[in-house]
Structures are given as C-alpha cells and as structure tokens.
Motif scaffolding. Structure first.
Motif, short mmCIF file in Angstrom:
data_model
loop_
_atom_site.label_atom_id
_atom_site.label_comp_id
_atom_site.label_asym_id
_atom_site.label_seq_id
_atom_site.Cartn_x
_atom_site.Cartn_y
_atom_site.Cartn_z
N UNK A 202 0.85 -1.19 0.00
CA UNK A 202 0.00 0.00 0.00
C UNK A 202 0.89 1.25 0.00
N UNK A 203 0.78 2.10 -1.01
CA UNK A 203 1.68 3.25 -1.12
C UNK A 203 1.67 4.14 0.13
N UNK A 204 0.49 4.30 0.73
CA UNK A 204 0.41 5.18 1.90
C UNK A 204 1.19 4.56 3.07
N UNK A 205 0.99 3.26 3.26
CA UNK A 205 1.69 2.57 4.36
C UNK A 205 3.20 2.56 4.11
N UNK A 206 3.58 2.35 2.86
CA UNK A 206 5.02 2.31 2.54
C UNK A 206 5.64 3.70 2.77
N UNK A 207 4.89 4.75 2.39
CA UNK A 207 5.37 6.12 2.61
C UNK A 207 5.56 6.39 4.09
N UNK A 208 4.63 5.88 4.90
CA UNK A 208 4.71 6.10 6.35
C UNK A 208 5.93 5.38 6.94
N UNK A 209 6.18 4.16 6.46
CA UNK A 209 7.36 3.41 6.95
C UNK A 209 8.63 4.19 6.63
N UNK A 210 8.70 4.71 5.40
CA UNK A 210 9.94 5.41 5.00
C UNK A 210 10.09 6.73 5.78
N UNK A 211 8.97 7.40 6.05
CA UNK A 211 9.05 8.64 6.84
C UNK A 211 9.58 8.33 8.25
N UNK A 212 9.13 7.18 8.80
CA UNK A 212 9.58 6.80 10.15
C UNK A 212 11.08 6.46 10.14
N UNK A 213 11.51 5.75 9.11
CA UNK A 213 12.94 5.40 9.03
C UNK A 213 13.80 6.65 8.84
N UNK A 214 13.29 7.60 8.04
CA UNK A 214 14.00 8.88 7.84
C UNK A 214 14.17 9.61 9.17
#
Ligand SMILES: Cc1cc2nc3c(=O)[nH]c(=O)nc-3n(C[C@H](O)[C@H](O)[C@H](O)COP(=O)(O)OP(=O)(O)OC[C@H]3O[C@@H](n4cnc5c(N)ncnc54)[C@H](O)[C@@H]3O)c2cc1C
Length: 310
Positions: A202-214
């Motif tokens: 899911x693009x939204x979930x993947x974006x959230x994971x990457x924001x958290x890792x950033x």
C-alpha cells in the motif's frame, strides 16, 4: 617511477567518448560524501553503455588504471588523489523503470530515489534503503543494508560488463552476497543494471514506513555533516558503535576528523579534515577497541588513491 601511460593517453580517451563529461585534475573533495580527497587525473561521467565499454576497453589496452565510483558515499580518497581514470555513471545509466513487480535500475540511479518511486507505485521491499545515499551499483557491490533489510533481499539479477567482455547477466546466487559483501568486490566488473523483485504493497503505508525510518536516521546519525556512513563493519554479535563508545572514543578528534558525538560508528569531517586525519583516527579507534574488547574492527569504507608524498 614513471607510469606506462601518459597525460596524452588520457586526452585521447576524452576525445574517443561521444556522450561523456570529462574533467582533468578533478578534486575528489567534490565527488565524495566525506568531502575529502586529492584530484583524480581524469574524471569521466559516462552516460551511455557504448561509452562505458569504450572507456573500459581503452584503459585495458593502454594500461591506464581506472576505478568505478558510484555516488562516493562509502569511500575515503587519500589526499594525493587517484591516478588514472575515475569513471562515474550518469544519463541513461542512472535511470529506472518498473514492469509489474520488477524494478530495473541503472547502476548510476540513486538508491533512495528508487526506493521512494517503488513505494509510490505500491511496490514493497526497498523501504530499508530510502535513506542510504549511494547508487544502485554501490548497493549491489556493498550489499547495502539498514533496519533489517539489505539489497540482496530484493535483487534478482545484475548485468555487469568488463573490459573486452560482452555484458553478462549474473543471478543473485552468483554474487555470493554476505554482510556488506558481494563477490564483485574482488573483481573489476562494472555493474550496469540491477533487477529487483518487489511485492505489492500500500503506497500510503510504505510512505509512512519510509518517513519513520528517515526520522530515526535524522535523530541518530550525523546526517548534516560530511561522512561516509559507518566506518567499520559490525563484528559478529556486536555493534561497532557500542564497542567504540565503550572504548572511550566517542567525540575523539584528529585534526578535522571526529568520531561523531551523536553516533560513534561514524567519523565526520568537521570542516577541514584530510584523509590522514581520518586514517589516524581510524587506527586510534581500532587500537582502543582492541585493547578493551579484544575485537579488531574491520573497515567497511573503501580507502582509495595515493598519499600526498607518493
Ligand atoms: C550519511 C550516510 C549514511 C549511510 N548509511 C548507510 C546504511 O544505512 N547502510 C549501508 O549499507 N550503507 C550506508 N552508507 C554507505 C553507502 O551509502 C553505501 O555503502 C552505498 O551502497 C555506497 O554506494 P555508492 O554509490 O556511494 O558507492 P561508492 O562509495 O561510490 O563505491 C563503493 C564501492 O562500490 C564500487 N562501485 C560503486 N558503483 C559500482 C558499479 N556500478 N560497478 C562496480 N563497482 C561499483 C566502488 O568501486 C567502491 O569499491 C551511508 C553513507 C552515508 C554518507
């Protein structure tokens, strides 16, 4: 001792290449994330496969030494610079495309941009790589990884090319991936392209994971200062940063180089560090860690080029 090749042979190479940008005496300070290093005799950014093959064949034939530089985020270039040719990959060698769940990326493509583009398309698997500042080629060679992921988890095959050899495809298992290791570290093959097999997400979930890792990276790593990331490999069963901190080296300085006060695994360039500063600090850290724990830290970064007095 005089080299078997001359400045004239470098000039001839520059005229042979059709779509390349060539710079003589290019300061490596400007081409490495450490912002350290003397000049490369000739820096060539090749933008087509034909020019890359031409450059490799020419260097082999003229016995001109060469090396491939990705985005220069895992290297320390010595203060005397690099003799011969430093090749970088741009143009069509730095693009990527998607087909179903497969991403095909040129070796010069920025890894973080590939990870984000995949996430935006709803393709999962590269989230761990969103903050790694290197290229796809560098990620293959180094088996770059972070946050429980590594490039070998997603790569299906790579295409490599060498002097006098047609491009050839290597399957994942032929690269003998290990921790920050692939068999490509032993040879002179250039990675041209990598194919990654991703999963629907899911693009939204993947974006959230990457924001958290950033956010984690920004909080724990000195991302605002020039560095080459973690200087040492993680010894089995330990974290290099913990060993370095326990040995009392966090914050230690040598000239313009400093063991980061934020993350002891990083050495940062505080403004005017030389490669000598970094190498001396690395040796001090290795000695201190060995004295305290009996563990000899092994460099993860690649040290290239010559000292000033060679
Ligand atoms: C702030 C910061 C954070 C970092 N965080 C991480 C992290 O979390 N995880 C991690 O693994 N690394 C990390 N790194 C290190 C670095 O980004 C990775 O090792 C990355 O994979 C290196 O890619 P590069 O393109 O910069 O390679 P370079 O540093 O340019 O080259 C590294 C080696 O790969 C070879 N190489 C590069 N491209 C090719 C190619 N196309 N064909 C053949 N050989 C090639 C070079 O010759 C050299 O030997 C970090 C670095 C920095 C500065």
């Amino acid at each position: 001792m005089r080299e078997p090749w001359s400045r004239a042979s470098l000039e001839r190479l520059a005229t042979l290449l059709e779509h390349a940008e060539c710079r003589f005496a290019a300061p490596m300070v400007a081409h490495t994330s450490f912002q350290i290093g003397g000049p490369a005799d000739l820096l060539v950014c090749v933008t087509t496969q034909a020019d890359l093959e031409r450059a490799l064949d020419y260097c082999a034939g003229e016995r001109v030494p060469w090396m491939l530089l990705g985005r220069g985020t895992n290297v320390l270039v010595r203060d005397g610079g690099v003799r011969g040719v430093v090749l970088t990959l741009g143009g069509e060698l730095g693009t990527y495309r998607f087909d179903g769940n497969t991403a095909t990326a040129g070796a010069g493509a920025p890894l973080g941009a590939l990870a984000r583009a995949a996430g935006n398309r709803g393709l999962a698997g590269l989230e761990f790589a969103c903050g790694i500042p290197g290229s796809v080629g560098g990620a293959v060679v180094m088996n770059a990884g972070a946050y429980h992921g590594q490039f070998s988890d997603v790569v299906a095959s790579v295409t490599v090319v060498g002097a006098g050899q047609a491009p050839c495809r290597l399957d994942r298992h032929e690269l003998e991936f290990g921790y920050r290791w692939s068999s490509l570290q032993q040879g002179m093959a250039v990675v041209l392209e990598a194919k990654c097999e991703l999963r629907p997400g899911d693009p939204v979930a993947l974006g959230a994971i990457m924001a958290e890792l950033d956010a984690k990276r920004r909080a724990k790593q000195p991302v605002g200062l020039p560095s080459a990331g973690s200087v040492f490999k993680r010894p089995p069963g330990h974290y290099a940063s913990h060993l370095i901190e326990a040995a009392g080296c966090k914050g230690r300085r040598r000239g313009g180089a400093q063991v980061s006060p934020l993350h002891a695994g990083f050495i940062v360039n505080t403004g005017n560090a030389t490669s000598q500063d970094v190498l001396a600090l690395m040796a001090e850290v290795q000695a201190a860690v060995y004295a305290r724990s009996g563990i000899m830290l092994e460099p993860e970064i690649k040290i290239i080029g010559e000292d000033l007095d060679e």
